[in-house]
Motif scaffolding. Structure first.
Motif, PDB file in Angstrom:
ATOM      1  N   LEU A 105     -25.908 -15.535-109.777  1.00 26.08           N
ATOM      2  CA  LEU A 105     -25.473 -16.734-110.513  1.00 26.08           C
ATOM      3  C   LEU A 105     -26.291 -17.950-110.107  1.00 26.08           C
ATOM      4  O   LEU A 105     -26.829 -18.016-108.999  1.00 26.08           O
ATOM      5  N   LYS A 106     -26.365 -18.902-111.002  1.00 30.78           N
ATOM      6  CA  LYS A 106     -26.950 -20.217-110.700  1.00 30.78           C
ATOM      7  C   LYS A 106     -26.347 -20.705-109.378  1.00 30.78           C
ATOM      8  O   LYS A 106     -25.155 -20.538-109.138  1.00 30.78           O
ATOM      9  N   SER A 107     -27.159 -21.317-108.547  1.00 31.66           N
ATOM     10  CA  SER A 107     -26.650 -21.703-107.221  1.00 31.66           C
ATOM     11  C   SER A 107     -25.673 -22.861-107.271  1.00 31.66           C
ATOM     12  O   SER A 107     -25.830 -23.804-108.045  1.00 31.66           O
ATOM     13  N   ALA A 137     -37.494  -8.209-104.224  1.00 33.43           N
ATOM     14  CA  ALA A 137     -38.656  -9.073-104.454  1.00 33.43           C
ATOM     15  C   ALA A 137     -38.272 -10.189-105.411  1.00 33.43           C
ATOM     16  O   ALA A 137     -37.516  -9.967-106.357  1.00 33.43           O
ATOM     17  N   SER A 138     -38.768 -11.377-105.139  1.00 30.26           N
ATOM     18  CA  SER A 138     -38.563 -12.477-106.075  1.00 30.26           C
ATOM     19  C   SER A 138     -39.776 -13.388-106.011  1.00 30.26           C
ATOM     20  O   SER A 138     -40.129 -13.849-104.923  1.00 30.26           O
ATOM     21  N   THR A 139     -40.378 -13.632-107.096  1.00 30.03           N
ATOM     22  CA  THR A 139     -41.553 -14.493-107.313  1.00 30.03           C
ATOM     23  C   THR A 139     -42.677 -13.672-107.935  1.00 30.03           C
ATOM     24  O   THR A 139     -43.272 -12.812-107.282  1.00 30.03           O
ATOM     25  N   GLY A 140     -42.900 -13.921-109.221  1.00 29.90           N
ATOM     26  CA  GLY A 140     -44.049 -13.325-109.894  1.00 29.90           C
ATOM     27  C   GLY A 140     -43.828 -11.931-110.447  1.00 29.90           C
ATOM     28  O   GLY A 140     -44.791 -11.260-110.822  1.00 29.90           O
ATOM     29  N   ILE A 141     -42.591 -11.475-110.527  1.00 30.92           N
ATOM     30  CA  ILE A 141     -42.362 -10.150-111.149  1.00 30.92           C
ATOM     31  C   ILE A 141     -42.181 -10.398-112.642  1.00 30.92           C
ATOM     32  O   ILE A 141     -41.082 -10.723-113.108  1.00 30.92           O
ATOM     33  N   HIS A 142     -43.297 -10.262-113.359  1.00 29.82           N
ATOM     34  CA  HIS A 142     -43.310 -10.635-114.781  1.00 29.82           C
ATOM     35  C   HIS A 142     -43.379  -9.424-115.701  1.00 29.82           C
ATOM     36  O   HIS A 142     -43.244  -9.571-116.903  1.00 29.82           O
ATOM     37  N   ALA A 202     -22.850 -14.256-106.167  1.00 25.40           N
ATOM     38  CA  ALA A 202     -22.736 -15.716-106.107  1.00 25.40           C
ATOM     39  C   ALA A 202     -23.891 -16.244-105.264  1.00 25.40           C
ATOM     40  O   ALA A 202     -24.451 -15.530-104.434  1.00 25.40           O
ATOM     41  N   SER A 203     -24.256 -17.501-105.489  1.00 23.74           N
ATOM     42  CA  SER A 203     -25.416 -18.048-104.774  1.00 23.74           C
ATOM     43  C   SER A 203     -25.120 -19.466-104.298  1.00 23.74           C
ATOM     44  O   SER A 203     -24.597 -20.287-105.051  1.00 23.74           O
ATOM     45  N   VAL A 204     -25.438 -19.717-103.048  1.00 23.99           N
ATOM     46  CA  VAL A 204     -25.282 -21.072-102.506  1.00 23.99           C
ATOM     47  C   VAL A 204     -26.607 -21.528-101.920  1.00 23.99           C
ATOM     48  O   VAL A 204     -27.242 -20.798-101.165  1.00 23.99           O
ATOM     49  N   LEU A 260     -30.023 -13.190 -97.779  1.00 19.18           N
ATOM     50  CA  LEU A 260     -30.702 -14.469 -97.551  1.00 19.18           C
ATOM     51  C   LEU A 260     -31.916 -14.532 -98.447  1.00 19.18           C
ATOM     52  O   LEU A 260     -32.759 -13.634 -98.434  1.00 19.18           O
ATOM     53  N   LYS A 261     -31.980 -15.602 -99.214  1.00 20.76           N
ATOM     54  CA  LYS A 261     -33.167 -15.830-100.046  1.00 20.76           C
ATOM     55  C   LYS A 261     -33.935 -16.927 -99.328  1.00 20.76           C
ATOM     56  O   LYS A 261     -33.441 -18.052 -99.177  1.00 20.76           O
ATOM     57  N   ILE A 262     -35.109 -16.587 -98.853  1.00 21.01           N
ATOM     58  CA  ILE A 262     -35.790 -17.532 -97.967  1.00 21.01           C
ATOM     59  C   ILE A 262     -37.264 -17.701 -98.336  1.00 21.01           C
ATOM     60  O   ILE A 262     -37.777 -16.992 -99.195  1.00 21.01           O
ATOM     61  N   VAL A 312     -31.221 -10.460-112.517  1.00 14.38           N
ATOM     62  CA  VAL A 312     -31.631 -11.746-113.102  1.00 14.38           C
ATOM     63  C   VAL A 312     -31.464 -12.804-112.013  1.00 14.38           C
ATOM     64  O   VAL A 312     -30.387 -12.957-111.433  1.00 14.38           O
ATOM     65  N   GLY A 313     -32.565 -13.505-111.701  1.00 13.61           N
ATOM     66  CA  GLY A 313     -32.564 -14.461-110.601  1.00 13.61           C
ATOM     67  C   GLY A 313     -31.677 -15.656-110.892  1.00 13.61           C
ATOM     68  O   GLY A 313     -31.492 -16.059-112.051  1.00 13.61           O
ATOM     69  N   SER A 314     -31.163 -16.218-109.832  1.00 13.71           N
ATOM     70  CA  SER A 314     -30.325 -17.409-109.921  1.00 13.71           C
ATOM     71  C   SER A 314     -31.087 -18.501-110.684  1.00 13.71           C
ATOM     72  O   SER A 314     -32.202 -18.863-110.320  1.00 13.71           O
ATOM     73  N   SER A 315     -30.472 -19.003-111.738  1.00 13.38           N
ATOM     74  CA  SER A 315     -31.157 -19.997-112.591  1.00 13.38           C
ATOM     75  C   SER A 315     -30.184 -20.451-113.669  1.00 13.38           C
ATOM     76  O   SER A 315     -29.064 -19.936-113.739  1.00 13.38           O
ATOM     77  N   GLY A 316     -30.639 -21.360-114.523  1.00  8.76           N
ATOM     78  CA  GLY A 316     -29.795 -21.815-115.620  1.00  8.76           C
ATOM     79  C   GLY A 316     -29.331 -20.666-116.512  1.00  8.76           C
ATOM     80  O   GLY A 316     -28.274 -20.740-117.139  1.00  8.76           O
ATOM     81  N   MET A 317     -30.114 -19.589-116.546  1.00 13.28           N
ATOM     82  CA  MET A 317     -29.754 -18.452-117.412  1.00 13.28           C
ATOM     83  C   MET A 317     -28.466 -17.786-116.957  1.00 13.28           C
ATOM     84  O   MET A 317     -27.805 -17.093-117.729  1.00 13.28           O
ATOM     85  N   ALA A 377     -35.645  -6.192-107.793  1.00 14.54           N
ATOM     86  CA  ALA A 377     -36.448  -7.403-107.987  1.00 14.54           C
ATOM     87  C   ALA A 377     -35.620  -8.445-108.705  1.00 14.54           C
ATOM     88  O   ALA A 377     -34.887  -8.134-109.654  1.00 14.54           O
ATOM     89  N   HIS A 378     -35.699  -9.679-108.229  1.00 13.78           N
ATOM     90  CA  HIS A 378     -35.078 -10.799-108.927  1.00 13.78           C
ATOM     91  C   HIS A 378     -36.103 -11.322-109.940  1.00 13.78           C
ATOM     92  O   HIS A 378     -37.247 -11.602-109.569  1.00 13.78           O
ATOM     93  N   VAL A 379     -35.684 -11.478-111.169  1.00 15.68           N
ATOM     94  CA  VAL A 379     -36.618 -11.915-112.222  1.00 15.68           C
ATOM     95  C   VAL A 379     -36.052 -13.154-112.924  1.00 15.68           C
ATOM     96  O   VAL A 379     -34.896 -13.147-113.341  1.00 15.68           O
ATOM     97  N   ALA A 380     -36.868 -14.190-113.031  1.00 14.82           N
ATOM     98  CA  ALA A 380     -36.407 -15.400-113.740  1.00 14.82           C
ATOM     99  C   ALA A 380     -37.418 -15.830-114.798  1.00 14.82           C
ATOM    100  O   ALA A 380     -37.146 -15.778-116.001  1.00 14.82           O
ATOM    101  N   THR A 381     -38.627 -16.223-114.359  1.00 18.70           N
ATOM    102  CA  THR A 381     -39.607 -16.800-115.289  1.00 18.70           C
ATOM    103  C   THR A 381     -39.854 -15.923-116.518  1.00 18.70           C
ATOM    104  O   THR A 381     -39.848 -16.409-117.657  1.00 18.70           O
ATOM    105  N   ALA A 382     -40.069 -14.636-116.289  1.00 19.98           N
ATOM    106  CA  ALA A 382     -40.432 -13.748-117.411  1.00 19.98           C
ATOM    107  C   ALA A 382     -39.311 -13.715-118.456  1.00 19.98           C
ATOM    108  O   ALA A 382     -39.581 -13.616-119.658  1.00 19.98           O
TER     109      ALA A 382
END
Ligand SMILES: Cc1cc2nc3c(=O)[nH]c(=O)nc-3n(C[C@H](O)[C@H](O)[C@H](O)COP(=O)(O)O)c2cc1C
Length: 329
Positions: A43-45, A242-247, A104-106, A168-170, A18-23, A263-268
């Protein structure tokens, strides 16, 4: 079906992080994601500015606050609400609440004082540390070499302080993309998360004010990580997520075929709820069944650039060239 995978030395029960986000900004949120089947959580950054503000308030200098000009009120508020101490509590609480890896995420843009806090994140129990770095190349004084050096400096500083794996998330806008990614992977990092997503400005034509573009991604955004993971697989010395668009489960299958470890997943998950993690995993499992794959390693990287008959497929960028090459139009 065995969905286990390894990302940056961590054993994941399945490839969905689960991608770093409010979730993932509360212990309850993290627990919900774990109970819903996630393989790991980022975790949320924590923002570099928050750490600097904390240092600044402790030293009483206020210098950092002034550096952030008009944003300082917002920063002060943010720090009060979500300071470093709270972040450490989040890590500790999440580790107690779940058995899946907690990353953890910074969010950071520079080296310096903030990095001294990296060790605290490790001591709080984080299994790994994701550095979300985006340096806006907006100042003509700095060329690509100056900017890229900052990425290396940040990694070097943090690596001196922690022993947990670092990813590194870049972003994707580097002119020497493959060279830069390979060089970053030689610094001893354990993972590249491709790619980060950042705030983008928009303009409100009615009120003539600045606003923000939507934060959610679209399924077509998968094209970006898919291409670069396919190209970089076997050329970088670390795992890729992978992160971005994995729905969907299908998108997940594609990035694994291209060579991703996870894969990091957030939006879906934002849009469909935590139960959707299970849906994606079921779809992945069903697809694996149709091909007789029993585990992720039966197909991971099978369609990376090195393994396909026409490696240029990952490199074609001009439509005209693509069409003439394939005898279409
Ligand atoms: C509401 C929201 C908040 C986010 N916050 C962060 C953050 O604090 N740190 C970070 O590294 N990425 C953050 N992201 C980016 C996600 O972790 C993820 O990398 C990005 O959304 C792409 O994945 P997706 O296509 O599944 O949404 C956020 C995304 C969303 C939608």
């Amino acid at each position: 079906m065995d969905l286990t995978t390894r990302f940056m030395g961590l054993e994941l029960r399945n490839p969905i992080i689960v991608g770093s986000s409010g979730m993932t900004g509360t212990v309850e949120g993290v627990k919900l994601m774990a109970d819903s089947g996630a393989g790991a959580v980022a975790l949320k950054s924590l923002f570099e500015e928050e750490i600097l503000m904390q240092i600044s308030s402790m030293s009483g200098s206020g210098a950092i606050v002034n550096n952030y000009g008009e944003a300082s009120d917002y920063m002060r508020y943010y720090v009060r609400e979500e300071n470093v101490g709270n972040y450490l509590k989040l890590i500790e609480g999440a580790k107690k609440a779940v058995s899946i890896p907690v990353i953890a995420s910074v969010n950071c843009v520079s080296t310096g004082e903030w990095t001294s806090y990296a060790k605290a994140l490790q001591d709080a129990g984080a299994d790994a540390l994701e550095l979300n770095i985006f340096i806006m190349p907006s100042d003509p004084k700095y060329n690509s070499e100056n900017i890229e050096k900052r990425y290396f400096d940040i990694v070097a500083d943090v690596k001196k302080l922690v022993t947990i794996p670092i990813s590194l998330k870049i972003g994707h806008q580097f002119s020497g993309m493959a060279h830069f990614m390979a060089a970053l992977s030689n610094t001893g990092i354990s993972g590249l998360v491709l790619f980060n997503r950042f705030y983008s400005p928009d303009i409100d034509l009615k009120t003539l004010t600045m606003t923000a573009m939507p934060v959610y991604t679209n399924p077509e955004d998968l094209a970006l990580p898919l291409r670069w993971i396919g190209i970089l697989a076997g050329k970088v010395k670390c795992d890729m997520s992978a992160s971005t668009g994995i729905h969907t489960g299908s998108a997940l299958a594609k990035v694994l075929l291209a060579g991703a470890a996870s894969a990091h997943v957030a939006t879906a998950i934002y849009k469909n709820g935590a139960n959707y993690i299970g849906v994606m995993l079921e779809d992945l499992t069903a697809w694996m069944g149709t091909h007789g794959f029993k585990k992720i390693d039966d197909f991971r990287g099978r369609l990376n650039q090195k393994n396909i008959d026409d490696p240029l497929h990952y490199e074609q960028a001009q439509f005209m060239k693509y069409f003439s090459h394939h005898g279409k139009n």
